[in-house]
Write an enzyme that holds these catalytic residues in place. Structure first.
Site, PDB file in Angstrom:
ATOM      1  N   SER A  93      39.338 -76.527 -43.977  1.00 51.11           N
ATOM      2  CA  SER A  93      40.037 -76.770 -45.430  1.00 51.11           C
ATOM      3  C   SER A  93      38.900 -77.926 -45.229  1.00 51.11           C
ATOM      4  O   SER A  93      37.525 -78.141 -44.187  1.00 51.11           O
ATOM      5  CB  SER A  93      40.151 -78.409 -43.801  1.00 51.11           C
ATOM      6  OG  SER A  93      40.518 -79.361 -45.041  1.00 51.11           O
ATOM      7  N   LYS A 129      41.550 -73.851 -48.184  1.00 51.29           N
ATOM      8  CA  LYS A 129      41.777 -75.624 -49.020  1.00 51.29           C
ATOM      9  C   LYS A 129      40.988 -76.356 -49.077  1.00 51.29           C
ATOM     10  O   LYS A 129      40.013 -76.923 -48.889  1.00 51.29           O
ATOM     11  CB  LYS A 129      42.971 -76.485 -47.131  1.00 51.29           C
ATOM     12  CG  LYS A 129      43.316 -77.627 -47.459  1.00 51.29           C
ATOM     13  CD  LYS A 129      44.188 -77.615 -46.614  1.00 51.29           C
ATOM     14  CE  LYS A 129      43.926 -79.442 -45.747  1.00 51.29           C
ATOM     15  NZ  LYS A 129      44.804 -79.744 -45.110  1.00 51.29           N
ATOM     16  N   LYS A 146      40.169 -80.096 -50.902  1.00 50.45           N
ATOM     17  CA  LYS A 146      40.179 -81.839 -50.934  1.00 50.45           C
ATOM     18  C   LYS A 146      40.476 -81.563 -52.213  1.00 50.45           C
ATOM     19  O   LYS A 146      39.534 -81.940 -53.040  1.00 50.45           O
ATOM     20  CB  LYS A 146      39.793 -82.560 -49.574  1.00 50.45           C
ATOM     21  CG  LYS A 146      40.089 -82.291 -48.109  1.00 50.45           C
ATOM     22  CD  LYS A 146      41.402 -82.892 -47.916  1.00 50.45           C
ATOM     23  CE  LYS A 146      41.817 -82.580 -46.916  1.00 50.45           C
ATOM     24  NZ  LYS A 146      42.894 -82.876 -46.510  1.00 50.45           N
ATOM     25  N   ASP A 173      45.059 -80.220 -51.272  1.00 49.96           N
ATOM     26  CA  ASP A 173      45.363 -81.142 -50.375  1.00 49.96           C
ATOM     27  C   ASP A 173      44.775 -82.802 -50.981  1.00 49.96           C
ATOM     28  O   ASP A 173      43.554 -82.464 -50.769  1.00 49.96           O
ATOM     29  CB  ASP A 173      45.014 -81.297 -48.698  1.00 49.96           C
ATOM     30  CG  ASP A 173      45.009 -82.213 -48.035  1.00 49.96           C
ATOM     31  OD1 ASP A 173      46.225 -83.168 -48.725  1.00 49.96           O
ATOM     32  OD2 ASP A 173      45.736 -82.432 -46.847  1.00 49.96           O
ATOM     33  N   GLU A 202      49.306 -80.151 -51.038  1.00 44.10           N
ATOM     34  CA  GLU A 202      50.074 -81.155 -49.841  1.00 44.10           C
ATOM     35  C   GLU A 202      49.936 -82.449 -50.484  1.00 44.10           C
ATOM     36  O   GLU A 202      48.314 -82.605 -51.331  1.00 44.10           O
ATOM     37  CB  GLU A 202      48.497 -80.156 -48.483  1.00 44.10           C
ATOM     38  CG  GLU A 202      48.772 -81.018 -47.436  1.00 44.10           C
ATOM     39  CD  GLU A 202      48.054 -80.549 -46.087  1.00 44.10           C
ATOM     40  OE1 GLU A 202      47.477 -79.084 -46.650  1.00 44.10           O
ATOM     41  OE2 GLU A 202      48.067 -81.045 -45.388  1.00 44.10           O
ATOM     42  N   ASP A 258      52.488 -83.094 -45.729  1.00 49.19           N
ATOM     43  CA  ASP A 258      51.982 -83.646 -43.745  1.00 49.19           C
ATOM     44  C   ASP A 258      52.492 -85.044 -44.368  1.00 49.19           C
ATOM     45  O   ASP A 258      52.745 -85.104 -43.352  1.00 49.19           O
ATOM     46  CB  ASP A 258      50.512 -83.806 -45.303  1.00 49.19           C
ATOM     47  CG  ASP A 258      49.331 -83.601 -43.622  1.00 49.19           C
ATOM     48  OD1 ASP A 258      50.522 -84.479 -42.139  1.00 49.19           O
ATOM     49  OD2 ASP A 258      48.127 -83.733 -43.648  1.00 49.19           O
ATOM     50  N   GLY A 299      45.716 -79.903 -39.361  1.00 51.15           N
ATOM     51  CA  GLY A 299      44.455 -80.168 -37.879  1.00 51.15           C
ATOM     52  C   GLY A 299      44.308 -81.783 -38.366  1.00 51.15           C
ATOM     53  O   GLY A 299      44.357 -82.003 -39.062  1.00 51.15           O
TER      54      GLY A 299
HETATM   55  O1  OSB Z   1      45.596 -84.019 -44.271  1.00 54.35           O
HETATM   56  O2  OSB Z   1      45.393 -82.876 -43.302  1.00 54.35           O
HETATM   57  C1  OSB Z   1      45.056 -83.906 -43.458  1.00 54.35           C
HETATM   58  C2  OSB Z   1      41.374 -84.324 -41.305  1.00 54.35           C
HETATM   59  C3  OSB Z   1      41.939 -85.504 -41.097  1.00 54.35           C
HETATM   60  C4  OSB Z   1      42.905 -86.451 -41.779  1.00 54.35           C
HETATM   61  C5  OSB Z   1      43.817 -85.209 -42.829  1.00 54.35           C
HETATM   62  C6  OSB Z   1      43.734 -84.455 -42.974  1.00 54.35           C
HETATM   63  C7  OSB Z   1      42.583 -83.339 -42.347  1.00 54.35           C
HETATM   64  C8  OSB Z   1      42.219 -81.733 -42.380  1.00 54.35           C
HETATM   65  C9  OSB Z   1      40.973 -81.169 -42.014  1.00 54.35           C
HETATM   66  O3  OSB Z   1      43.418 -82.016 -43.532  1.00 54.35           O
HETATM   67  C10 OSB Z   1      41.796 -80.197 -41.046  1.00 54.35           C
HETATM   68  C11 OSB Z   1      41.247 -80.007 -40.058  1.00 54.35           C
HETATM   69  O4  OSB Z   1      40.814 -79.000 -39.748  1.00 54.35           O
HETATM   70  O5  OSB Z   1      41.345 -79.685 -38.763  1.00 54.35           O
HETATM   71 MG    MG Z   2      46.451 -83.329 -45.253  1.00 47.99          MG
END
Ligand code: OSB
Ligand code: MG
Length: 373
Positions: A135, A161, A163, A188, A213, A238, A290
């Site tokens: 991510s 992924k 953001k 996401d 997402e 999510d 995560g």
């Molecule tokens: O939206 O998936 C999410 C991290 C913190 C809060 C929300 C999210 C995330 C991540 C990181 O996308 C996921 C990871 O690698 O732990």
């Molecule tokens: Mg997410």
């Protein structure tokens, strides 16, 4: 089993790279570790709540409060034989899933150690390794992001992924897609858009994304159903999914075609398995999300990901993507884009206690006689 002592430790680890999303920015992570003693065994759990209430209403301080004042007093000194029974002690506590998940994880670890079985096996999982994705946060510049994408593809990660947020979306996705035409790619938004942005979000359809997402509000599924009806890209929820019931309702109204399962967001491994079961029965693919977990929570994520419905690569990258020195042995690392599911009893990892102490911000001990500081 009967828990007679619990130690809470608030641990801070620096991130190797600042992580920015549409809703928050982090340079270090504070999570609560839960060490529970029962029947001469020790079990560990991790509360992976963010420090700020920008992803979900909980924070690490609300978790500390709910654990100390409600969940732990309800659990300590009581006999239980199954996780269902243990979870029943706190059923009257509404919400606060991140807090609940941390304690529940320590209890799975205890039970697994008592039975000599891994949590993956206890859940009914069979995969021995899982496909790993990364991510990537919002970066200072597009070239900086493209360098990271190249780096992680080079390391063998199976999907990327990105953001996204207004102003960091279409052009960014186009640039990554042009550079990597066949890359499994998803985005996401962490709730950064509204239905008024529908036409804008439809422009993502041309990039062959695996999913988008949580484009809309954290507490919505109705508008997500409207959006899904006009997007060819699958919507993945999510933030909106806190339970198997939430998953059932979202699927019923076609609010999404994919669900991201996070152990902490749904209140623990038992509910995560229930969400998985609902999705598997309805033909909805799932993947493991995560929360920048340290090794303890990351091991739990690997365990749940061994279930058969986890058919998409998850956000469980090697812990070295986030931390220079993680808190468990053996370290959880990806090789050619896959990570082995721990197979030892319980979580199957051993916390490095002196490293935990070195990085502790605060501790609290609870016994049957009450709090000792
Ligand atoms: O939206 O998936 C999410 C991290 C913190 C809060 C929300 C999210 C995330 C991540 C990181 O996308 C996921 C990871 O690698 O732990
Ligand atoms: Mg997410």
């Amino acid at each position: 089993m009967r828990i007679d002592r619990i130690d809470l430790t608030l641990v801070r680890l620096p991130l190797v790279r600042v992580f920015k999303t549409s809703s928050s920015q982090k340079s270090h992570i504070d999570h609560i570790l839960i060490r529970a003693e029962a029947d001469g065994l020790v079990g560990w759990g991790e509360c992976a709540s963010p420090s700020d209430p920008y992803y979900c209403p909980e924070t690490i301080e609300t978790c500390w409060h709910i654990l100390r004042d409600f969940l732990l007093p309800d659990a300590i000194g009581r006999k239980w034989g199954t996780i269902e029974e243990l979870v029943g002690f706190s059923a009257k506590v509404k919400g606060n899933n991140f807090a609940k998940a941390g304690l529940e994880m320590a209890c799975w670890d205890l039970l697994g150690k008592a039975q000599g079985r891994s949590i993956g096996a206890m859940l009914g999982g069979s995969a021995v390794s899982i496909a790993s994705g990364v991510s990537l946060g919002i970066e200072e510049s597009l070239p900086a992001l493209l360098r990271l994408v190249d780096q992680y593809i080079g390391e063998g990660y199976k999907r990327i992924k990105l953001k996204i947020a207004p102003g960091w979306d279409i052009d960014v996705v186009r640039a990554v897609r042009e550079r990597h035409p066949d890359l499994p790619l998803q985005v996401d938004a962490n709730s950064a858009y509204t239905l008024d942005d529908s036409d804008h979000l439809r422009r993502l359809d041309e990039f062959g994304l695996l999913l988008i997402e949580q484009p809309l509000a954290h507490d919505d599924i109705i508008d997500h159903a409207r959006l899904q009806a006009i997007l060819t890209t699958p919507v993945c929820l999510d933030e909106s999914i806190h339970s198997a019931d939430d998953a059932r309702k979202a699927i019923d109204i076609a609010a999404c075609r994919i669900i991201n399962i996070k152990v902490s967001r749904v209140g623990g491994l038992l509910e995560a398995k229930r969400v998985h079961d609902v999705c598997l029965a309805r033909g909805i693919p799932v993947w493991c999300g995560g929360m920048h977990e340290f090794g303890i929570g990351r091991a739990a994520n690997l365990a749940v990901s061994s279930l058969p419905g986890f058919t998409l690569p998850g956000d469980i990258s090697g812990s070295d993507k986030y931390y220079r020195d993680d808190l468990v042995e053996p370290p959880l690392l990806a090789t050619n884009g896959s990570i082995p599911v721990p197979c030892g009893p319980g979580l199957g990892v051993t916390p490095i206690e002196d490293r935990i102490v070195r990085n502790a911000l605060r501790t609290l001990t609870l016994t049957e006689d009450g709090v000792c500081r």
